[in-house]
Enzyme design. Structure first.
Site: not given
Ligand code: ADE
Ligand code: ZN
Length: 326
Positions: A12, A14, A192, A195, A273-274
């Site tokens: 996971h 991006h 997703h 969340e 994630d980011d």
């Protein structure tokens, strides 16, 4: 145990969320894109998000600096150079083709750029990778269908399709038709869900989109029946604890519900994630969960093994990699 070196898979992340401030500024200069930051400190100072939508606003603005095929290669390569030092042996990269369309970049160009970065990572670090283009759920379902039709002729070059972006008020049901086309083409799906959105969205992702994994899913505990069902079915939840905190899903890492997700028998894995937006990569998440959430070594080993078995690699490769975890 050295949690940084612990072999793990990133499921996971991006790709656009790995755009480090220094690269953002360098690409802005090279491509003559105006950004409201003069230096790295100003970029990082702007990264204070109270919600998913506040984050997404800066995130889509940031990725405007990605203009060429080579930019995607540079970004991908830099990501792998970074996580090679955090135990990553395999990664499944999300990216958002629709977010680059208005710059005139087509799906195949983006794909080419990323694939070249992945090839270099394999040679340089031995890290394998698979790609997961995502549908932006803030756009309308017709746009999702158009993207799917553009992507499917190239379906050998990615392993699944995901669903991301603003969750509130955008239920998975809106995208059932697009995901049906993806599954009819023999590809897997992920989404997703849970969340910021309610457990109902997790249920829809499973029942209407046929997902193999739920991305995030942390709100599942609000529905005990669904929790039991997802635990029993061993559907993996790719949880990103530090990102959740930075996007306002939990008030602090100490208040994250990861220990309760584990206790409920859910097939949790840990991810970033980011990472460039929160300055926390996957290994940093493992360390923080041990130090600040009290997750025990045994549980972290289980999570690391599961990150490989929950991947979309062929079975023999999943087994080989999960056996690397001590
Ligand atoms: N796109 C990038 N990061 C995301 C997140 N945390 N949730 C939804 N969409 C995203
Ligand atoms: Zn995400």
């Amino acid at each position: 145990m050295d949690l940084m070196a612990l072999p793990k898979a990133e499921l996971h992340v991006h790709l656009e969320g790995t755009l480090e401030p220094d690269m953002l500024l360098a690409l802005a200069g090279k491509n003559q894109v105006r950004v409201p930051y003069a230096n790295r400190e100003e970029v990082l100072a702007a990264y204070r998000f109270g919600s998913l939508d506040a984050f997404l606003k800066l995130y889509y603005a940031g990725m405007a600096v990605l203009r060429t095929v080579e930019d995607f290669t540079t970004l991908t390569e830099a990501y792998f150079d970074k996580v090679a030092g955090q135990g990553v042996k395999h990664a499944e990269l999300f990216f958002d083709p629709q977010a680059h369309q208005e710059k005139g970049l087509g799906f195949v160009q983006i794909l080419e750029g990323i694939e070249e970065g992945c090839r270099r990572a394999k040679v340089r670090h031995g890290i394998s990778s698979l790609l997961i283009p995502c549908i932006l759920r803030h756009l309308d379902p017709e746009a999702a269908l158009r993207l799917v039709d553009e992507m499917l002729p190239h379906k050998d070059r990615f392993v699944a399709v995901g669903l991301d972006s603003s969750e509130q008020g955008r239920p998975p049901s809106l995208f059932a038709k697009a995901f049906q086309r993806v599954r009819d083409a023999g590809l897997r799906t992920v989404a997703h869900a849970g969340e910021e959105g309610p457990p109902e969205y997790i249920r829809q992702a499973i029942d209407l989109l046929g997902v193999s994994r739920i991305d995030h899913g942390v709100r599942i505990l609000e529905d005990s029946e669904l929790t039991k069902r997802v635990a029993r079915a061993e559907i993996p939840l790719t949880v990103c604890p530090v990102c959740n905190v930075r996007l306002g899903v939990f008030g602090s890492l100490e208040r994250h519900n990861l220990p309760r997700l584990i206790e409920a028998g859910l097939a949790v894995t840990l991810h970033s994630d980011d990472p460039a937006y929160i300055q926390f990569y996957i290994g940093d998440n493992y360390v923080a969960c041990a130090q600040r959430l009290g997750i025990q070594e045994g549980a972290l080993r289980t999570i690391a093994r599961r990150s490989f078995t929950a991947s979309f690699l062929p079975e023999a490769e999943r087994e080989r990699l999960s056996d690397l975890v001590p």
